[in-house]
Design a protein around this motif. Structure first.
Motif, PDB file in Angstrom:
ATOM      1  N   ALA A   1     -91.211 -32.545 -16.477  1.00 17.59           N
ATOM      2  CA  ALA A   1     -89.864 -32.133 -16.070  1.00 17.59           C
ATOM      3  C   ALA A   1     -88.825 -32.629 -17.067  1.00 17.59           C
ATOM      4  CB  ALA A   1     -89.568 -32.676 -14.669  1.00 17.59           C
ATOM      5  N   PHE A   2     -89.018 -33.846 -17.566  1.00 15.09           N
ATOM      6  CA  PHE A   2     -88.085 -34.385 -18.567  1.00 15.09           C
ATOM      7  C   PHE A   2     -88.135 -33.555 -19.854  1.00 15.09           C
ATOM      8  CE2 PHE A   2     -87.231 -37.276 -22.154  1.00 15.09           C
ATOM      9  CZ  PHE A   2     -85.938 -37.661 -21.832  1.00 15.09           C
ATOM     10  N   THR A   3     -89.325 -33.144 -20.257  1.00 16.08           N
ATOM     11  CA  THR A   3     -89.472 -32.318 -21.458  1.00 16.08           C
ATOM     12  C   THR A   3     -88.748 -30.980 -21.303  1.00 16.08           C
ATOM     13  OG1 THR A   3     -91.633 -33.313 -21.921  1.00 16.08           O
ATOM     14  CG2 THR A   3     -91.145 -31.220 -23.000  1.00 16.08           C
ATOM     15  N   ILE A   4     -88.897 -30.361 -20.130  1.00 16.60           N
ATOM     16  CA  ILE A   4     -88.230 -29.081 -19.889  1.00 16.60           C
ATOM     17  C   ILE A   4     -86.715 -29.262 -19.881  1.00 16.60           C
ATOM     18  CG2 ILE A   4     -87.908 -27.238 -18.193  1.00 16.60           C
ATOM     19  CD1 ILE A   4     -90.843 -27.667 -17.384  1.00 16.60           C
ATOM     20  N   TRP A   5     -86.234 -30.381 -19.307  1.00 17.01           N
ATOM     21  CA  TRP A   5     -84.794 -30.639 -19.297  1.00 17.01           C
ATOM     22  C   TRP A   5     -84.246 -30.771 -20.716  1.00 17.01           C
ATOM     23  CZ3 TRP A   5     -82.237 -35.577 -20.257  1.00 17.01           C
ATOM     24  CH2 TRP A   5     -80.851 -35.504 -20.071  1.00 17.01           C
ATOM     25  N   ILE A   6     -84.963 -31.499 -21.576  1.00 16.29           N
ATOM     26  CA  ILE A   6     -84.545 -31.619 -22.974  1.00 16.29           C
ATOM     27  C   ILE A   6     -84.536 -30.253 -23.640  1.00 16.29           C
ATOM     28  CG2 ILE A   6     -85.180 -32.573 -25.227  1.00 16.29           C
ATOM     29  CD1 ILE A   6     -83.964 -34.609 -23.361  1.00 16.29           C
ATOM     30  N   THR A   7     -85.510 -29.407 -23.291  1.00 12.86           N
ATOM     31  CA  THR A   7     -85.569 -28.063 -23.866  1.00 12.86           C
ATOM     32  C   THR A   7     -84.346 -27.245 -23.478  1.00 12.86           C
ATOM     33  OG1 THR A   7     -87.993 -28.141 -23.756  1.00 12.86           O
ATOM     34  CG2 THR A   7     -86.972 -25.978 -24.059  1.00 12.86           C
ATOM     35  N   THR A   8     -83.883 -27.395 -22.230  1.00 10.03           N
ATOM     36  CA  THR A   8     -82.688 -26.639 -21.816  1.00 10.03           C
ATOM     37  C   THR A   8     -81.468 -27.038 -22.647  1.00 10.03           C
ATOM     38  OG1 THR A   8     -82.120 -28.274 -20.088  1.00 10.03           O
ATOM     39  CG2 THR A   8     -83.553 -26.425 -19.458  1.00 10.03           C
ATOM     40  N   ILE A   9     -81.367 -28.320 -23.010  1.00  6.47           N
ATOM     41  CA  ILE A   9     -80.250 -28.763 -23.859  1.00  6.47           C
ATOM     42  C   ILE A   9     -80.363 -28.141 -25.244  1.00  6.47           C
ATOM     43  CG2 ILE A   9     -79.152 -30.769 -24.915  1.00  6.47           C
ATOM     44  CD1 ILE A   9     -80.036 -32.412 -22.537  1.00  6.47           C
TER      45      ILE A   9
END
Length: 307
Positions: free
Chosen positions: A13-21
């Protein structure tokens, strides 16, 4: 085991959040005005139309506001609309994503089906001419670029022999793209399997099993193979990500109608919402596969379950 999986899900989930940024910042990484670049080749575009596109993309707002707007739409399942045609990005991606996943899974199946037995045989015949020959073939397989191997397979099996079609989306059309992705990865699995099996066979518990007089086939199947496949399972997650990336090249060689080919078309058309949607979807798929592989690893390794 549940704690292990919970940690992996949180990391995903943290990886996907960074991807959204990063996806939000992507459109600002282009030198110049991105909307002007999008419509550089369009005839008859008025300044009012360009300004309307800029407002629809939120480019007239600050970057933090753009990110919040993007996340709000994203939580509602809205990835925006394509610049060319105005279709929902999510709909376009979901139309092509199954083809790319099918290609990646077929390539993974070929890589495991060929690579693991070759690696096991090389480890079993360690130091012999068979071992040396198999590893030379594996090194050659790793060294071949996807675009070159794809063109060679296309030339021999489609053009010269006429056994397989050149392009399309049928089951026969899947063979050559899957072989192109799978053969080079089979070489990686072969080398990894060999080194892992050799390491396991040198362990004390395996040597003790041989010393007790247990049948060699039983020891290899029950003790060596299961323990030796653990690094291979881990590599499967990493290689799946590489296969998804390699599909971008392979899909264009064989005109396979997947998201990789769609991404190349979007790049040439400067369709940034579609590019953003592709990157985010790619990261979600890779994270999901990594979590599944970690769960499989936990099933194979009792130490993780006990912890």
């Amino acid at each position: 085991m549940w704690r292990f999986l919970g940690t992996r899900i949180a990391m995903g989930a943290f990886t996907i959040w960074i991807t959204t940024i990063l996806v939000t910042l992507l459109i600002h990484a282009v030198p110049g005005d991105p909307v002007q670049i999008m419509y550089a080749q369009s005839q008859g575009t008025t300044p009012e139309q360009i300004e309307e596109v800029r407002r629809s993309l939120g480019l007239d707002r600050s970057i933090p506001v753009q990110y919040l707007m993007y996340m709000e739409r994203l939580l509602q399942g809205d990835l925006g609309a394509t610049i060319r045609g105005g279709q929902p990005v999510l709909e376009v991606i979901l139309q092509r994503l199954p083809n790319t996943l099918l290609l990646a899974c077929a390539a993974m199946f070929i890589a495991i089906l060929i690579g693991v037995p070759i690696g096991f045989l090389a480890a079993y015949r360690e130091g012999t001419l068979t071992d040396i020959a198999l590893m030379i073939i594996a090194i050659a397989g790793i060294s071949m670029p996807h675009f070159w191997l794809g063109l060679m397979l296309l030339f021999f099996f489609a053009l010269e022999l006429g056994w397989l079609p050149v392009s399309g989306n049928g089951w026969l059309n899947l063979v050559l793209p899957a072989l192109t992705l799978g053969l080079s990865n089979a070489a990686i699995f072969a080398r990894l399997t060999r080194s892992s099996m050799i390491d396991v066979m040198s362990q004390d518990y395996v040597q003790t099993a041989f010393a007790k007089g247990l049948p060699k086939a039983l020891v290899l199947r029950r003790h060596v193979l299961r323990a030796g496949l653990l690094p291979v399972v881990t590599m499967m997650g990493l290689q799946f990500a590489f296969m998804m990336g390699g599909a971008i090249v392979v899909e264009n060689i064989f005109s396979w109608n997947g998201v990789g080919r769609m991404a190349v078309e979007a790049i040439f058309q400067r369709d940034y919402p579609l590019i953003q949607g592709f990157i985010l979807t790619f990261s979600v798929v890779v994270v999901f596969v990594a979590i599944v592989i970690d769960a499989l690893y936990a099933v194979l390794d009792p130490r993780i379950r006990r912890s």
